[in-house]
Structure formats: C-alpha cells, structure tokens
Design an enzyme around this catalytic site. Structure first.
Site, mmCIF file in Angstrom:
data_model
loop_
_atom_site.group_PDB
_atom_site.id
_atom_site.type_symbol
_atom_site.label_atom_id
_atom_site.label_comp_id
_atom_site.label_asym_id
_atom_site.label_seq_id
_atom_site.Cartn_x
_atom_site.Cartn_y
_atom_site.Cartn_z
ATOM 1 N N SER A 156 0.854 -1.189 0.000
ATOM 2 C CA SER A 156 0.000 0.000 0.000
ATOM 3 C C SER A 156 0.886 1.233 0.000
ATOM 4 C CB SER A 156 -0.888 0.012 1.253
ATOM 5 O OG SER A 156 -1.511 1.275 1.429
ATOM 6 N N TYR B 271 -1.883 -0.219 10.109
ATOM 7 C CA TYR B 271 -2.009 -0.696 8.730
ATOM 8 C C TYR B 271 -0.759 -0.362 7.929
ATOM 9 C CZ TYR B 271 -3.830 -1.035 3.946
ATOM 10 O OH TYR B 271 -4.010 -1.355 2.618
#
Length: 260
Positions: free
Chosen positions: A145, A158
């Site tokens: 990501s 995350y």
C-alpha cells in the site's frame, strides 16, 4: 498450462487479478478464508471456474498449518508453478494511541506474517520444481500500500504492516534472484473495493480521498479519481509475466500521484 496462486482472491483487487491472469492464459488457484468459492459467481470468473482453469482452496494466511496445507496441495497437483500474488489483506483505521495490541497483532498477522508464510512455502516449492530458471519467468508480487511509505494519522498499524510486507518481499527477492525468481511489490492507493467503500454506508465518498486531508498528511489524488481494481490488476499481471523478466526487488506505486 502454468499455474499462479492468488491469496485474498475474494477481495476486490484479488478477484480482478484472478480475472486478468486468466485472460493471459494462466491457470489460477484462488485462495481466501471462505470455505466456498464465492468469487466463482462473478461473471468474469464463472466460466473459468466451470472449465477448471480457475480453482479454489480455503487458506488462512495467518496460520502456518493452513499455509503448509496449501503447499502440500500444490505439491500434489504437480503443476509448474509460475507465480504467486499476495493479495490477502485487511485494513485497520485508528490513530496508534487508540489502537489496541489485539488490533495491532491482527492486522500484522494478515498483512505481514501472511506474506512471509505464503511466500516462503511457495518459494520452496518453486525451487523444488526447478532450482534455477535462466529465463527469469517466475514471478512473485505482493500487494502492499502507499501507506507503507507515507505515514497517515489513521493508518498507523495498517501502514506498519504494509511496510513490513514490502520489506520482507524485497528480502525474499534478494535471496531468490540467483534462482531466477523475481519478487516485486505493488503499492495501491485508494481503490474502489469493499475494504474502502463498505465504511461509506452506501454513499459515494470518493471525493474525500481525491481532495486529500492535510491534517492527516494525505496529499489527495492528482489524477482526480480513485482506482478501480483493474487499475491495480494490470501492473500485477505485467510483473508476473515473462515481459518483466529483468525486473525484481522493485516497488511500483499505483495511486494516481497521491504519494511521490
């Protein structure tokens, strides 16, 4: 027909990757947590599933036992293993001061530990099938990501888990390069998947990530749109293909210019 394994195949990006790889003529083993292959109901995948070009195996990437069962399943198939795409992932949104240790461990178990476990077992099987590949045709791609490289207030756990996934993939790539196995990562930005849209409660809130939020260190998306899963599947398909045979240890950010 060469086989590619896709984890997290029930998600938006995972399903798009499966469809794209099938278009390229690969056989795909899709894996996810669900006991039944719900993704086979998708119009783009149903025909391939009925024909046997797409198969499904439930796998928990956080369980060493479950991943070992995946490796044994692949071993019994005896098919040439062309590649792996690590798509399995979950999101957690909360500042780190409000993140419980249980949530920290859960998001890291899927996003980081899962990449380590699956890549390790698949790589060993690739080496068993062929210790060296002079054509460098075999490829492993991990979906990380853009939060892995750009800190954001709400994505502490995350982002850390995705940074770990990126780094462990690079380390695998360094070790496996001598055997002709390429390992690369793709870092999507905001993508129109259930992981992103479910919290919108039926509203179209795509304007928010496009505009950005300086208070959360989000730069916005210069290209003016959030990604569709197909936008992520295309570079993944390229990186798994022989066309990328001289590309390894690289990270490709696919986020419309949101990070740079």
């Amino acid at each position: 027909m060469s086989l590619i394994v896709v984890t997290g195949a029930g998600g938006g990006i995972g399903a798009a990757v499966c469809a794209r790889l099938l278009e390229d003529g690969y056989s795909v083993l899709a894996t996810d947590l669900a006991p039944e292959p719900a993704l086979a109901k998708a119009p783009s995948l149903a025909t391939a599933y009925a024909e046997g070009r797409l198969s499904y195996l439930p796998v928990d990437v956080t369980s060493e036992q479950s991943v070992a069962a995946l490796e044994e399943y692949l071993r019994q198939l005896g098919r040439p293993l062309q590649g792996l795409v690590n798509c399995a992932g979950i999101v957690h949104t909360a500042p780190l001061l409000e993140t419980s240790y249980a949530d920290w461990k859960r998001v890291n178990a899927v996003n980081a530990d899962g990449v380590f476990l699956v890549t390790r077992e698949v790589a060993w099987l690739m080496l068993e099938q062929a210790d060296t590949d002079p054509t460098n045709s075999r490829g492993i791609v991990t979906v990380s990501s853009n939060a892995a490289t750009t800190p954001r207030t709400e994505f502490g756990a995350y982002g850390a888990s995705k940074a770990a996934a990126l780094q462990v993939s690079r380390s695998f790539g360094l070790q496996l390069a001598a055997h002709g196995i390429r390992v690369n990562t793709v870092c999507p930005g905001t993508t129109r998947t259930p992981m992103v849209t479910d919290p919108w409660d039926g509203q179209d809130l795509s304007a928010q990530p496009i505009a950005g939020n300086p208070a959360s260190y989000r730069l916005g998306i210069p290209l003016g749109r959030i990604a569709d899963p197909q936008d992520i599947a295309e570079p993944i398909a390229f990186l798994t293909s022989p066309a990328a045979r001289h590309i390894t240890l690289q990270n490709l950010t696919v986020d419309g210019g949101a990070t740079f």
